[in-house]
Design an enzyme around this catalytic site. Structure first.
Site, short mmCIF file in Angstrom:
data_model
loop_
_atom_site.label_atom_id
_atom_site.label_comp_id
_atom_site.label_asym_id
_atom_site.label_seq_id
_atom_site.Cartn_x
_atom_site.Cartn_y
_atom_site.Cartn_z
N GLN A 101 35.03 38.32 36.98
CA GLN A 101 35.61 39.56 37.49
C GLN A 101 34.61 40.26 38.42
O GLN A 101 33.49 40.56 38.02
CB GLN A 101 36.01 40.50 36.36
CG GLN A 101 36.84 41.67 36.87
CD GLN A 101 37.00 42.80 35.87
OE1 GLN A 101 36.02 43.37 35.42
NE2 GLN A 101 38.24 43.12 35.51
N TYR A 182 37.33 52.46 38.99
CA TYR A 182 36.23 51.96 39.81
C TYR A 182 36.58 52.02 41.30
O TYR A 182 37.59 52.59 41.68
CB TYR A 182 35.82 50.57 39.32
CG TYR A 182 35.34 50.61 37.89
CD1 TYR A 182 34.34 51.50 37.51
CD2 TYR A 182 35.92 49.82 36.89
CE1 TYR A 182 33.91 51.58 36.18
CE2 TYR A 182 35.49 49.90 35.57
CZ TYR A 182 34.49 50.78 35.23
OH TYR A 182 34.07 50.87 33.92
N ARG A 229 43.26 42.88 39.27
CA ARG A 229 43.62 43.75 38.16
C ARG A 229 43.91 45.16 38.66
O ARG A 229 43.14 45.73 39.43
CB ARG A 229 42.49 43.81 37.13
CG ARG A 229 42.92 44.48 35.82
CD ARG A 229 41.79 44.54 34.80
NE ARG A 229 42.29 44.25 33.47
CZ ARG A 229 41.72 44.70 32.35
NH1 ARG A 229 40.66 45.45 32.41
NH2 ARG A 229 42.22 44.39 31.18
N GLY A 315 41.56 41.53 24.39
CA GLY A 315 40.28 42.18 24.53
C GLY A 315 39.52 42.21 23.22
O GLY A 315 38.77 41.29 22.89
N ARG A 316 39.73 43.25 22.45
CA ARG A 316 38.96 43.43 21.21
C ARG A 316 39.22 42.32 20.20
O ARG A 316 38.30 41.94 19.47
CB ARG A 316 39.27 44.81 20.61
CG ARG A 316 38.67 45.91 21.48
CD ARG A 316 39.01 47.32 21.01
NE ARG A 316 38.11 48.26 21.69
CZ ARG A 316 37.23 49.04 21.09
NH1 ARG A 316 37.12 49.02 19.77
NH2 ARG A 316 36.44 49.84 21.77
#
Length: 359
Positions: A101, A182, A229, A315-316
């Site tokens: 990424q 971002y 993304r 993810g987690r």
């Protein structure tokens, strides 16, 4: 219990054959070396999770200006390419595919955290007004330097170079981070982008940099090795994209422009506007990946079953369970995440989560 058969169907994503519809979502871990090379345990960490098929790495800066947090990796120097090659080899040895990424944080930075200690950059000189972790404790993000047109062109070139570097490191592709507050998300957001040139003002102008970055990266390494993304309405990093209709207008235009590039996938970090998601599905020509906030184990396959997504990145669940695929297939219990070890440190909470065979 994760019983949906849709989750276990193979899928072709760009040039990559995936064994199922799971993937590893990008997760910042802040364990890189001071020079931005992946840390000594990175190959182990990603290799442990190769059974997820598509492994999307943590956000990796395409330039020194792109770094925001301490100890995040880069992919723009020969040493970083060498470091990532070990990671790619480990993931490939486990049967997975690696997408790095590319994350330029823009104003979500602090001079203490970058190698050159310069002022962060952004579409406009507007601080995110967020706390940024540094080696000497939390500090407010400063007012950034507004990128000139020349700076913007250099930033596009940085993304292009980083994408080529990722392929040189053995990665199967890259994911452009246009989400989560971002740099690219800052250009999309009217409260962060007050420009009056061709990169600000209208929906079309605010979308311009995202599209130009995606086009440049696709030209460099092939569109079928590029994902992107997006996170419509995501309020991270001081971002406020306006009301529902403003967000829909922005993202329907942007996704339409990106769709014409025939990228490998669109990865949506979804916060709840399913009508907008349906409109993406109608125009997007390739794979759609989706992470939905608050999703439980039982709901992982729901969006695939509903025809809204093709792949469900984890993810987690993936962070705490290196063998999450086996655990979901066999309905085995899951490890709980240790919040204290998410960022920085060594093996603890990184490569030492037990697998079923060692539980």
């Amino acid at each position: 219990m994760t019983t949906s058969s849709s989750l276990w169907q193979p899928f072709k994503l760009g040039r990559v054959e995936l064994p199922h519809r799971l993937a590893m979502a990008p997760l910042t871990r802040s364990r890189a070396n001071a020079d931005g090379t992946p840390g000594p345990l990175a190959a182990t960490y990603y290799g442990q999770r190769a059974s997820l098929g598509l492994v999307i790495t943590e956000g990796t800066q395409p330039s020194p200006d792109g770094q925001g947090y301490p100890n995040t990796p880069g992919i723009h120097t020969p040493e970083q390419i060498t470091g990532w090659r070990e990671v790619a080899d480990a993931v490939h040895a486990g049967g997975g595919a690696l997408f790095i990424q590319l994350m330029h944080v823009g104003r979500m930075s602090h001079p203490d955290n970058t190698p050159h200690h310069r002022q962060p950059v952004a579409p406009s000189a507007i601080s995110a007004d967020e706390d940024m972790f540094t080696a000497t404790g939390p500090k407010k993000t400063p007012v950034p330097r507004e990128l000139s047109i020349q700076n913007i062109q250099a930033t596009i070139a940085d993304f292009r170079h980083a994408a080529a570097s990722a392929i040189a490191a053995g990665a199967d592709g890259v994911e452009i981070h246009g989400a989560n507050g971002y740099l690219l998300h800052q250009f999309l957001s009217p409260n962060a982008n007050r420009r009056i040139d061709t990169y600000g003002g209208s929906v079309e102008n605010r979308s311009r940099l995202v599209v130009e970055v995606a086009r440049a990266v696709a030209e460099e390494i092939g569109a079928d090795r590029v994902g992107i993304r997006l996170s419509p309405s995501m309020p991270l990093g001081g971002i406020d994209e306006g009301d529902t209709e403003a967000v829909r207008a922005q993202y329907r235009h942007l996704v339409g422009e990106l769709a014409a590039l025939n990228l490998a996938y669109l990865h949506v970090h979804h916060v709840g506007d399913d009508e907008l998601l349906h409109s993406f599905r109608e125009v997007w020509p390739s794979a759609l990946l989706m992470v939905r906030y608050g999703r439980t184990r039982e709901q992982i396959a729901d969006d695939i079953d509903a025809g809204l997504a093709d792949i469900a990145p984890l993810g987690r669940f993936a962070l705490a369970n290196p063998d999450i695929v086996e655990r979901l297939r066999t309905n085995a219990p899951l490890n709980e995440i240790d919040p204290a070890t998410l960022y920085g440190g060594g093996a603890a909470g990184y490569t030492d989560y037990p697998t079923l065979s060692h539980a």
